[in-house]
Motif scaffolding. Structure first.
Motif, PDB file in Angstrom:
ATOM      1  N   LYS A  99       0.733  -1.290  -0.260  1.00 43.63           N
ATOM      2  CA  LYS A  99       0.251  -0.381  -0.666  1.00 43.63           C
ATOM      3  C   LYS A  99       1.106   1.098  -0.355  1.00 43.63           C
ATOM      4  CE  LYS A  99      -3.933  -1.889   2.275  1.00 43.63           C
ATOM      5  NZ  LYS A  99      -4.556  -2.175   3.384  1.00 43.63           N
ATOM      6  N   MET A 100       2.042   1.379   0.115  1.00 41.88           N
ATOM      7  CA  MET A 100       2.687   1.973   1.529  1.00 41.88           C
ATOM      8  C   MET A 100       3.658   2.753  -0.713  1.00 41.88           C
ATOM      9  SD  MET A 100       1.518   4.319   3.604  1.00 41.88           S
ATOM     10  CE  MET A 100       2.755   4.745   3.763  1.00 41.88           C
ATOM     11  N   SER A 101       4.107   1.726  -0.695  1.00 39.74           N
ATOM     12  CA  SER A 101       4.691   1.576  -2.017  1.00 39.74           C
ATOM     13  C   SER A 101       4.147   2.228  -3.107  1.00 39.74           C
ATOM     14  CB  SER A 101       5.330   0.542  -2.508  1.00 39.74           C
ATOM     15  OG  SER A 101       5.781  -0.622  -2.167  1.00 39.74           O
ATOM     16  N   VAL A 102       2.835   1.988  -3.331  1.00 34.80           N
ATOM     17  CA  VAL A 102       1.873   1.754  -4.536  1.00 34.80           C
ATOM     18  C   VAL A 102       1.759   3.516  -4.005  1.00 34.80           C
ATOM     19  CG1 VAL A 102      -0.705   2.238  -5.206  1.00 34.80           C
ATOM     20  CG2 VAL A 102       0.256  -0.437  -4.594  1.00 34.80           C
ATOM     21  N   PHE A 103       1.015   3.961  -3.133  1.00 35.67           N
ATOM     22  CA  PHE A 103       1.020   5.569  -2.893  1.00 35.67           C
ATOM     23  C   PHE A 103       2.096   5.979  -2.896  1.00 35.67           C
ATOM     24  CE2 PHE A 103       2.164   9.398   0.900  1.00 35.67           C
ATOM     25  CZ  PHE A 103       0.908   9.770   0.256  1.00 35.67           C
ATOM     26  N   SER A 104       3.848   5.823  -3.020  1.00 36.99           N
ATOM     27  CA  SER A 104       4.602   6.845  -3.023  1.00 36.99           C
ATOM     28  C   SER A 104       5.055   6.393  -4.456  1.00 36.99           C
ATOM     29  CB  SER A 104       6.742   5.893  -2.423  1.00 36.99           C
ATOM     30  OG  SER A 104       5.848   5.587  -1.474  1.00 36.99           O
ATOM     31  N   PHE A 105       5.115   5.568  -5.781  1.00 41.20           N
ATOM     32  CA  PHE A 105       5.252   5.722  -7.037  1.00 41.20           C
ATOM     33  C   PHE A 105       4.103   6.613  -7.802  1.00 41.20           C
ATOM     34  CE2 PHE A 105       7.513   1.495  -5.865  1.00 41.20           C
ATOM     35  CZ  PHE A 105       8.555   2.000  -6.354  1.00 41.20           C
ATOM     36  N   VAL A 106       2.753   6.878  -6.921  1.00 39.18           N
ATOM     37  CA  VAL A 106       1.665   7.831  -7.510  1.00 39.18           C
ATOM     38  C   VAL A 106       1.833   8.784  -7.224  1.00 39.18           C
ATOM     39  CG1 VAL A 106      -0.597   7.786  -7.810  1.00 39.18           C
ATOM     40  CG2 VAL A 106       0.091   5.300  -8.450  1.00 39.18           C
ATOM     41  N   VAL A 107       2.069   9.240  -5.948  1.00 38.40           N
ATOM     42  CA  VAL A 107       1.839  10.367  -5.167  1.00 38.40           C
ATOM     43  C   VAL A 107       3.329  10.826  -5.250  1.00 38.40           C
ATOM     44  CG1 VAL A 107       1.285  11.568  -3.408  1.00 38.40           C
ATOM     45  CG2 VAL A 107      -0.722   9.643  -4.057  1.00 38.40           C
ATOM     46  N   LEU A 108       4.152  10.802  -3.886  1.00 37.25           N
ATOM     47  CA  LEU A 108       5.463  10.449  -4.005  1.00 37.25           C
ATOM     48  C   LEU A 108       6.375  11.636  -4.983  1.00 37.25           C
ATOM     49  CD1 LEU A 108       5.315   9.854  -0.200  1.00 37.25           C
ATOM     50  CD2 LEU A 108       4.814  12.125  -1.463  1.00 37.25           C
ATOM     51  N   LEU A 109       6.380  10.262  -5.903  1.00 36.95           N
ATOM     52  CA  LEU A 109       8.020  10.106  -7.098  1.00 36.95           C
ATOM     53  C   LEU A 109       7.546  11.974  -7.846  1.00 36.95           C
ATOM     54  CD1 LEU A 109       9.142   7.297  -7.147  1.00 36.95           C
ATOM     55  CD2 LEU A 109      10.082   8.782  -6.540  1.00 36.95           C
ATOM     56  N   PRO A 110       5.634  11.418  -8.380  1.00 34.72           N
ATOM     57  CA  PRO A 110       5.472  13.116  -8.904  1.00 34.72           C
ATOM     58  C   PRO A 110       5.822  14.077  -8.499  1.00 34.72           C
ATOM     59  CG  PRO A 110       4.226  11.632  -9.878  1.00 34.72           C
ATOM     60  CD  PRO A 110       5.256  10.388  -8.058  1.00 34.72           C
ATOM     61  N   LEU A 111       5.395  14.597  -7.523  1.00 42.65           N
ATOM     62  CA  LEU A 111       5.129  15.468  -6.609  1.00 42.65           C
ATOM     63  C   LEU A 111       6.124  15.705  -5.804  1.00 42.65           C
ATOM     64  CD1 LEU A 111       3.411  17.174  -5.206  1.00 42.65           C
ATOM     65  CD2 LEU A 111       4.140  16.214  -3.425  1.00 42.65           C
ATOM     66  N   ASN A 112       7.256  14.906  -5.873  1.00 40.04           N
ATOM     67  CA  ASN A 112       9.032  15.297  -6.145  1.00 40.04           C
ATOM     68  C   ASN A 112       9.987  15.304  -7.306  1.00 40.04           C
ATOM     69  OD1 ASN A 112       8.356  15.234  -3.364  1.00 40.04           O
ATOM     70  ND2 ASN A 112       9.288  13.477  -2.655  1.00 40.04           N
ATOM     71  N   PHE A 113       9.726  15.205  -8.131  1.00 41.88           N
ATOM     72  CA  PHE A 113      10.392  15.037  -9.318  1.00 41.88           C
ATOM     73  C   PHE A 113      10.056  16.265 -10.248  1.00 41.88           C
ATOM     74  CE2 PHE A 113      11.023  14.256 -13.788  1.00 41.88           C
ATOM     75  CZ  PHE A 113      12.135  14.261 -14.080  1.00 41.88           C
ATOM     76  N   THR A 114       8.648  16.820  -9.887  1.00 39.05           N
ATOM     77  CA  THR A 114       8.643  17.841 -10.475  1.00 39.05           C
ATOM     78  C   THR A 114       8.180  19.164 -10.358  1.00 39.05           C
ATOM     79  OG1 THR A 114       5.728  17.953  -9.918  1.00 39.05           O
ATOM     80  CG2 THR A 114       6.752  16.828 -12.455  1.00 39.05           C
ATOM     81  N   GLY A 115       9.193  18.768  -9.185  1.00 38.84           N
ATOM     82  CA  GLY A 115       9.746  19.662  -7.491  1.00 38.84           C
ATOM     83  C   GLY A 115       9.356  21.915  -8.111  1.00 38.84           C
ATOM     84  N   SER A 116      10.276  21.783  -8.262  1.00 38.80           N
ATOM     85  CA  SER A 116      10.584  23.201  -9.058  1.00 38.80           C
ATOM     86  C   SER A 116      11.599  23.708  -9.742  1.00 38.80           C
ATOM     87  CB  SER A 116      10.240  24.680  -8.030  1.00 38.80           C
ATOM     88  OG  SER A 116      11.079  24.488  -7.414  1.00 38.80           O
ATOM     89  N   GLY A 117      12.386  22.270 -10.040  1.00 35.39           N
ATOM     90  CA  GLY A 117      13.633  22.266 -10.891  1.00 35.39           C
ATOM     91  C   GLY A 117      14.780  22.273 -10.922  1.00 35.39           C
ATOM     92  N   HIS A 118      14.860  23.133  -9.278  1.00 36.61           N
ATOM     93  CA  HIS A 118      16.337  24.219  -8.012  1.00 36.61           C
ATOM     94  C   HIS A 118      16.779  23.537  -7.640  1.00 36.61           C
ATOM     95  CE1 HIS A 118      14.313  28.585  -9.471  1.00 36.61           C
ATOM     96  NE2 HIS A 118      12.760  27.768  -9.632  1.00 36.61           N
ATOM     97  N   ALA A 119      16.424  21.556  -8.288  1.00 32.40           N
ATOM     98  CA  ALA A 119      17.644  20.370  -7.775  1.00 32.40           C
ATOM     99  C   ALA A 119      18.521  21.333  -8.473  1.00 32.40           C
ATOM    100  CB  ALA A 119      17.187  19.751  -7.187  1.00 32.40           C
ATOM    101  N   ASN A 120      20.063  22.210  -7.948  1.00 31.13           N
ATOM    102  CA  ASN A 120      21.018  21.565  -8.984  1.00 31.13           C
ATOM    103  C   ASN A 120      22.474  21.365  -7.893  1.00 31.13           C
ATOM    104  OD1 ASN A 120      22.039  23.745  -7.524  1.00 31.13           O
ATOM    105  ND2 ASN A 120      21.118  25.432  -9.914  1.00 31.13           N
ATOM    106  N   GLY A 121      23.205  21.158  -8.453  1.00 29.68           N
ATOM    107  CA  GLY A 121      24.339  21.036  -7.421  1.00 29.68           C
ATOM    108  C   GLY A 121      24.577  22.215  -6.287  1.00 29.68           C
ATOM    109  N   GLN A 122      24.723  23.172  -6.531  1.00 30.81           N
ATOM    110  CA  GLN A 122      24.527  24.560  -5.296  1.00 30.81           C
ATOM    111  C   GLN A 122      23.895  24.520  -3.831  1.00 30.81           C
ATOM    112  OE1 GLN A 122      27.363  25.297  -5.428  1.00 30.81           O
ATOM    113  NE2 GLN A 122      27.359  27.043  -3.977  1.00 30.81           N
TER     114      GLN A 122
END
Length: 151
Positions: A99-122
């Motif tokens: 159940k938690m894996s389904v929630f993670s893959f469907v909700v959390l991963l897309p949410l974090n991946f489309t964050g705001s694009g400001h994840a850079n090395g600095q």
């Protein structure tokens, strides 16, 4: 932040050493299982009348099917109450993990991946200190900016 003193080469050496120790222990267990069956399963050899019939498994992962379709009474009769408790714990854990894996893959991963694009090395360097920025961090909360509506 506290800086880690473990280098990448130290970590690789640690993983290699622990893997080697694991392989040695597994090979010793396998050898002992084949050469000393009385040590591994004494009840089966000393009291054969008390040994329940084996579980109907015919492959490496066929036990998973058994724990879902065998009744609790049958498990108690074949392998005992302790095994039933152990298998019920794993059934519960498997249900929660799925159940938690389904929630993670469907909700959390897309949410974090489309964050705001400001994840850079600095940005990440300030956040995690001396760790290297990798593509993995795009899938974490580090990719979502503070104050974003996605939080």
């Amino acid at each position: 932040l506290h800086e880690s003193s473990m280098s990448f080469s130290t970590m690789i050496m640690l993983v290699f050493t622990m893997s080697t120790v694991l392989l040695i222990f597994l090979s010793c267990f396998y050898h002992n299982q084949k050469t000393s069956p009385l040590f591994i399963s004494p009840r089966r050899h000393r009291l054969p009348k008390l040994v329940p019939p084996p579980l109907p498994v015919d492959g490496y992962f066929s036990w998973v099917k058994v724990i879902f379709y065998l009744s609790d009474e049958e498990i108690i009769h074949r392998v005992g109450y302790d095994s039933l408790i152990f298998l019920r714990f794993h059934r519960l854990a498997l249900r929660c993990i799925v159940k938690m894996s389904v929630f993670s893959f469907v909700v959390l991963l897309p949410l974090n991946f489309t964050g705001s694009g400001h994840a850079n090395g600095q940005d990440i360097k300030e956040y995690v200190g001396s760790l290297f920025f990798t593509d993995f961090l795009r899938f974490t909360m580090a990719n979502v900016m503070a104050g974003s509506f996605k939080l």
